[in-house]
Write an enzyme that holds these catalytic residues in place. Structure first.
Site, PDB file in Angstrom:
ATOM      1  N   ASN A   1     -23.468 -12.050   2.648  1.00 39.98           N
ATOM      2  CA  ASN A   1     -24.458 -11.776   1.687  1.00 39.98           C
ATOM      3  C   ASN A   1     -23.946 -11.797   0.374  1.00 39.98           C
ATOM      4  OD1 ASN A   1     -22.677  -9.700   1.513  1.00 39.98           O
ATOM      5  ND2 ASN A   1     -24.153  -7.889   1.782  1.00 39.98           N
TER       6      ASN A   1
ATOM      7  N   SER B   1      -6.594  -2.782   9.641  1.00 38.80           N
ATOM      8  CA  SER B   1      -5.875  -2.805   8.625  1.00 38.80           C
ATOM      9  C   SER B   1      -4.689  -1.910   8.819  1.00 38.80           C
ATOM     10  CB  SER B   1      -6.631  -2.474   7.031  1.00 38.80           C
ATOM     11  OG  SER B   1      -5.460  -2.120   6.232  1.00 38.80           O
TER      12      SER B   1
ATOM     13  N   TYR C   1     -11.977   3.892   2.379  1.00 37.80           N
ATOM     14  CA  TYR C   1     -12.002   2.811   2.791  1.00 37.80           C
ATOM     15  C   TYR C   1     -11.160   2.623   4.207  1.00 37.80           C
ATOM     16  CZ  TYR C   1      -9.988  -1.949   3.622  1.00 37.80           C
ATOM     17  OH  TYR C   1      -9.436  -3.028   4.242  1.00 37.80           O
TER      18      TYR C   1
ATOM     19  N   LYS D   1     -12.237   1.897   8.464  1.00 37.02           N
ATOM     20  CA  LYS D   1     -11.447   0.920   9.426  1.00 37.02           C
ATOM     21  C   LYS D   1     -11.215   1.868  10.701  1.00 37.02           C
ATOM     22  CE  LYS D   1     -11.677  -2.833   7.067  1.00 37.02           C
ATOM     23  NZ  LYS D   1     -12.558  -3.739   7.619  1.00 37.02           N
TER      24      LYS D   1
ATOM     25  N   PRO E   1      -1.873   6.697  -7.591  1.00 33.54           N
ATOM     26  CA  PRO E   1      -2.139   7.718  -6.668  1.00 33.54           C
ATOM     27  C   PRO E   1      -2.531   7.253  -5.099  1.00 33.54           C
ATOM     28  CG  PRO E   1      -3.179   8.151  -8.417  1.00 33.54           C
ATOM     29  CD  PRO E   1      -2.547   6.868  -8.685  1.00 33.54           C
TER      30      PRO E   1
END
Ligand code: NAD
Ligand code: UD1
Length: 338
Positions: A32, A124, A149, A153, A293
């Site tokens: 997209n 990942s 994030y 995964k 961080p």
């Protein structure tokens, strides 16, 4: 007999599509363009002399994606589509849950409905959280992800494991990528981050091309040989090739398999800066600053499983990757926007 590549105009997806086309696979891309540009498709054609079929579709849009499943004879899926900015995921966790987990759920439903058995998923090394040792093996503990994030995964890995339990005919390869860098040797496709790059290599190349004054090295007091963070940088062309090995592995109907895709070598931030300087004869100015961080001291892969079970190992090193990243950046100072 087509391979559906979701996110196929992105950084890793475009390199994988090139390798698939060069090996005469029939490729269907859906994307997209949330983090890529249509120009990628022209570049893929320039490199391979072939034009993959393309649908501008959000993978979360089940009705639209189903049209693609109806039209195409899809036998295998490589699922790259996903959002990947750690900082954005901290600010907008729901967006990451909806897009990354939502798109995976849609794909699994359509796989069941259209009897597609094989899927390769982009996971990942971030699923290993804060490692208590290196190198990391596929059997090592996962969890303790330091950002939303990474959690998406890991959650998708669990979704896939549940799916495999319920579907005896499903063949699933979860590939845990370490840090992809580099670009295709043509200099026609590469990584094109929007705005200020979060990752190390695109930041270095933007310093080299004069878009940024200097690199900020995030911390020099890590528990590593030179005090800067250590990672496993894999050339994106090697990483792409790993997907063809995974597709071949799925032909043997293994059920669910998990592989690290890395080099097995740790490289520090300063090692990478020096390798870039040496490969390209360009000085990279840098300033040591505070830690970022969420960063960890080091991670790198144990790559034995991918070698023993798929026959996959990397061919390029960080000097090759530094040369190819620079070739891409130098030829495309503004990425695909040029
Ligand atoms: P990328 O952003 O360049 O490519 C992802 C592609 O997916 C983009 O073209 C984007 O437009 C598309 N996309 C995102 N959401 C979509 C949706 N809902 N529908 C259709 N298209 C959508 O990222 P990349 O570096 O090529 O990464 C590919 C995959 O590998 C991602 O899932 C990422 O999380 C994973 N991964 C990347 C790295 C890395 O360092 N680059 C490391 C580990 C894992
Ligand atoms: C980051 C993400 C990780 C994601 C991966 C690939 C974080 C905390 N982690 O991993 O979830 O899977 O990207 O997209 O963001 N560095 C600098 N200066 C910079 C940029 C990076 O010194 O400008 C250092 C970092 O501190 C680290 C190394 O370079 O030691 C690599 O950083 P990066 O490329 O962002 O990758 P990861 O931190 O491994």
């Amino acid at each position: 007999m087509a391979i559906l590549v979701t996110g196929g105009t992105g950084y890793i997806g475009s390199h994988t599509v090139v390798d698939l086309l060069n090996h005469d696979y029939d490729v269907v891309i859906v994307d997209n363009f949330v983090n890529s540009k249509p120009e990628v498709l022209n570049r893929i054609t320039r490199i391979t002399g072939k034009t993959p079929r393309f649908y501008e579709v959000d993978v979360c849009d089940e009705a639209k994606l189903e049209e693609v499943f109806k039209k195409e004879n899809i036998t295998d899926i490589i699922h790259f589509a996903g959002l990947k900015s750690v900082a954005e995921s901290v600010a907008k966790p729901q967006l990451y849950i909806d897009n990354n987990i939502g798109s995976s759920k849609v794909l699994l439903r359509l796989m069941t409905k259209y009897h597609v058995h094989n899927i390769v998923f982009s996971s990942s090394a971030t699923v290993y959280g804060v490692p208590d040792h290196v190198p990391l093996k596929e059997s090592d503990k996962v969890g303790g992800c330091t950002n939303p994030y990474g959690q998406t995964k890991l959650d998708i890995e669990y979704l896939l494991k549940d799916y495999a339990k319920e579907h005896n005919d499903a063949n699933i390869a979860i590939l845990r990528y370490f840090n992809p860098i580099g670009a295709h040797s043509s200099g026609l496709i590469g990584e094109d981050p929007q705005g200020i790059p979060n990752n190390l290599m695109p930041y270095i190349t933007q310093v080299a091309v004069g878009k940024r004054d200097h690199l900020n090295v995030y911390g020099s007091d890590y528990n590593t040989p030179d005090g800067t963070g250590v990672r496993d940088y894999i050339h994106v062309v090697d990483l792409a090739r790993g997907h063809l090995f995974a597709l071949r592995k799925l032909e043997s109907k293994p059920g669910l398999v998990i592989y690290n895709l890395g080099t097995g070598k740790g490289t520090s931030v300063l090692d990478l800066v020096r390798a870039f300087e040496k490969a390209n004869d360009i000085k990279i100015n840098y300033v040591i600053c505070d830690r970022r961080p969420g960063d960890i001291d080091e991670n790198y892969a144990d790559c034995h499983k991918a070698w023993e079970e798929m026959g996959f190992k990397t061919e390029f090193d960080i000097v090759d990757a530094c040369r190819d990243s620079w070739h891409w950046q130098k030829n495309n100072p503004n990425g695909y926007g040029d």
